[in-house]
Scaffold this motif. Structure first.
Motif, mmCIF file in Angstrom:
data_model
loop_
_atom_site.group_PDB
_atom_site.id
_atom_site.type_symbol
_atom_site.label_atom_id
_atom_site.label_comp_id
_atom_site.label_asym_id
_atom_site.label_seq_id
_atom_site.Cartn_x
_atom_site.Cartn_y
_atom_site.Cartn_z
ATOM 1 N N LEU A 1 0.833 -1.202 0.000
ATOM 2 C CA LEU A 1 0.000 0.000 0.000
ATOM 3 C C LEU A 1 0.870 1.256 0.000
ATOM 4 O O LEU A 1 0.563 2.241 -0.689
ATOM 5 N N PHE A 2 1.980 1.217 0.735
ATOM 6 C CA PHE A 2 2.934 2.333 0.750
ATOM 7 C C PHE A 2 3.523 2.535 -0.646
ATOM 8 O O PHE A 2 3.659 3.663 -1.126
ATOM 9 N N GLN A 3 3.855 1.430 -1.307
ATOM 10 C CA GLN A 3 4.419 1.515 -2.654
ATOM 11 C C GLN A 3 3.414 2.088 -3.647
ATOM 12 O O GLN A 3 3.772 2.885 -4.515
ATOM 13 N N ILE A 4 2.153 1.698 -3.521
ATOM 14 C CA ILE A 4 1.105 2.227 -4.412
ATOM 15 C C ILE A 4 0.999 3.738 -4.261
ATOM 16 O O ILE A 4 1.027 4.485 -5.244
ATOM 17 N N PHE A 5 0.894 4.173 -3.010
ATOM 18 C CA PHE A 5 0.803 5.614 -2.747
ATOM 19 C C PHE A 5 2.049 6.333 -3.252
ATOM 20 O O PHE A 5 1.966 7.400 -3.874
ATOM 21 N N SER A 6 3.236 5.769 -2.985
ATOM 22 C CA SER A 6 4.496 6.403 -3.394
ATOM 23 C C SER A 6 4.544 6.608 -4.895
ATOM 24 O O SER A 6 4.906 7.694 -5.376
ATOM 25 N N ASN A 7 4.188 5.571 -5.640
ATOM 26 C CA ASN A 7 4.208 5.678 -7.099
ATOM 27 C C ASN A 7 3.260 6.769 -7.584
ATOM 28 O O ASN A 7 3.600 7.545 -8.487
ATOM 29 N N LEU A 8 2.058 6.813 -7.011
ATOM 30 C CA LEU A 8 1.073 7.808 -7.432
ATOM 31 C C LEU A 8 1.502 9.225 -7.037
ATOM 32 O O LEU A 8 1.343 10.174 -7.815
ATOM 33 N N ILE A 9 2.054 9.365 -5.834
ATOM 34 C CA ILE A 9 2.460 10.700 -5.355
ATOM 35 C C ILE A 9 3.677 11.201 -6.136
ATOM 36 O O ILE A 9 3.722 12.363 -6.572
ATOM 37 N N LEU A 10 4.695 10.343 -6.321
ATOM 38 C CA LEU A 10 5.890 10.748 -7.071
ATOM 39 C C LEU A 10 5.531 11.077 -8.514
ATOM 40 O O LEU A 10 6.134 11.978 -9.121
ATOM 41 N N ASN A 11 4.564 10.353 -9.070
ATOM 42 C CA ASN A 11 4.091 10.657 -10.421
ATOM 43 C C ASN A 11 3.434 12.044 -10.444
ATOM 44 O O ASN A 11 3.619 12.814 -11.394
ATOM 45 N N ALA A 12 2.659 12.357 -9.393
ATOM 46 C CA ALA A 12 2.018 13.680 -9.299
ATOM 47 C C ALA A 12 3.074 14.783 -9.178
ATOM 48 O O ALA A 12 2.939 15.853 -9.795
#
Length: 456
Positions: free
Chosen positions: A347-358
């Motif tokens: 779940l941390f990785q999912i959020f990280s990918n989405l946030i870093l993409n943003a």
């Protein structure tokens, strides 16, 4: 002759297609065609016999046989051309027309030709119907002949058309007929049962081979696709590895062989650290992508508080946020204090990918993330929202594809969103987005809520 057969075959195929039967390899198509050929063959035989009867009638001034044959011919023509009749009706109509012709010939004094039609009647029943119907046809023939012999012996009904002394001859002929008729009918029925079962086995074997061939073609296409993906993967990753590595080595070399000021040294170290983080993210995504391709993703579920996850994300990714962009977490107290049973690391990785993409596509405004009320009480709903460049509508359908990048000049392998979507799927949820070009993007995803039986 072959030309005539070809024309008839073409007509039969066209006729069956008009009835809505298109698959020439199907059992239904071949069975219907088989019936048509049977009707056509009998029609030709009847037509030839009718010509002979016409000559006989003209020579002997005896027109009853020609009337019977003409009616018989017309009915067979109707059976052949009328599309409304279904298969079973056609078969019954054809068989009992032949039986009726046999009865008609008996009544007008043609006993031997009548036996031929009764013989064909039972054979047709054996060919086109089940064995029990063939036996029923034999019994009907026996009943018909027996009834005729009894009427001929005890009454004067047939005196006008048969001589009395022919009775014993009829008995001998009838006994022989019944024996031969029974043998050939049963043999014909069993032969065509075997033929039909053999054909069905052949069709099943063809279908099996077809499915196997389709699977082989599919496997080949997947292998080719896999090779293409590997090539794309290596091309993307090798380039993305070089970019941060060149930065790390470049700034390290400057610090080793020059004497930069304290401010410059700090700036160089920050760039080295930032490039190292980028390199670590690329390595992490590469490993995760390899696990996905190999099908070796393992989930380590546990119960944890949502607030723990969101606080960690806010703290650890704060320094990656671009200057001039606000980085915030959202969620009211009731939602943010909820407990969830899931894989915290994934779940941390999912959020990280989405946030870093943003972060990559937002130069001003805000990048926010958090938890919100879901329309389905069985799921938690999370989101990552930015005020960046947005995603064009025609590109949105491809956004979760592997190696897809909205901007080819931006850093990254194009794997982050694809990995996130795959991980969410494995966690039992789904992801979607809302975006408007020039006004930002919001990614939503849901994860199943905690259940009592999941808590140890």
């Amino acid at each position: 002759m072959s030309g005539i057969i070809k024309i008839i075959d073409t007509w039969n195929n066209l006729y069956l297609r008009k009835k809505g039967i298109y698959d020439e390899n199907s059992l239904k198509f071949l069975f219907e065609k088989y019936i048509l050929i049977g009707i056509e063959t009998l029609l030709i035989i009847i037509f030839i016999a009718n010509l002979i009867n016409v000559i006989y009638a003209v020579v002997n001034n005896y027109y009853i046989p020609i009337i019977i044959d003409t009616v018989f011919l017309v009915l067979f023509g109707l059976l052949l051309t009328e599309r409304k009749f279904n298969t079973f009706t056609r078969i019954l109509f054809m068989i009992f027309l032949v039986y009726g012709k046999g009865i008609g010939l008996i009544l007008i004094g043609f006993f031997e030709p009548a036996l031929l039609f009764l013989f064909v009647f039972s054979i047709l029943a054996g060919i086109f119907l089940e064995i029990r119907h063939a036996i029923g046809a034999i019994i009907l023939n026996v009943f018909t002949i027996t009834l005729f012999c009894l009427f001929h012996y005890f009454t004067d009904i047939f005196t006008a058309v048969y001589e009395p002394e022919t009775f014993y001859k009829f008995i001998v002929i009838s006994v022989n007929f019944v024996v031969i008729n029974s043998i050939f009918t049963v043999l014909a029925a069993n032969f065509f049962i075997w033929l039909k079962s053999s054909f069905q086995r052949e069709l099943k074997l063809k279908e099996k081979l077809k499915r196997k061939s389709e699977r082989l073609i599919e496997a080949k296409m997947k292998a080719e696709e896999s090779d293409q993906l590997k090539s794309s993967f290596l091309a993307n990753v090798s380039h993305e590895f070089r970019t941060p590595m060149n930065a790390i080595m470049g700034f390290t070399e400057i610090m080793l062989y020059t004497e930069p000021s304290e401010d410059k040294s700090k700036r160089y170290l920050q760039n080295i650290y930032k490039s190292s983080e980028q390199l670590l993210q690329i390595i992490h995504n590469t490993i995760e992508y390899s696990k996905i391709e190999l099908g070796t993703i393992e989930l380590d579920k546990s119960v944890f508080n949502v607030v723990e996850l969101l606080d960690t994300l806010l703290e650890q990714l704060q320094h990656r946020c671009p200057k001039g962009v606000h980085y915030k977490v959202y969620g009211d107290e009731e939602l943010i204090t909820q407990r969830i049973y899931s894989d915290k690391e994934k779940l941390f990785q999912i959020f990280s990918n989405l946030i870093l993409n943003a972060f990559k596509f937002t130069n001003e405004g805000e990048v926010g993330f958090g938890i919100m009320n879901s329309g389905d009480k069985e799921y938690f709903q999370f989101f990552v929202r930015d005020t960046g460049i947005g995603i064009r509508r025609e590109k949105q359908k491809d956004i979760f594809n592997r190696f897809h990048k909205e901007d080819d000049f931006k850093e990254g392998t194009g794997l982050g969103l694809s990995i996130s979507a795959t991980l969410i799927f494995h966690l039992g949820g789904k992801i979607w987005l809302e975006s408007e070009s020039g006004r930002g993007t919001t990614f939503y995803f849901i994860i199943p809520r905690i259940k009592k039986e999941d808590i140890k």
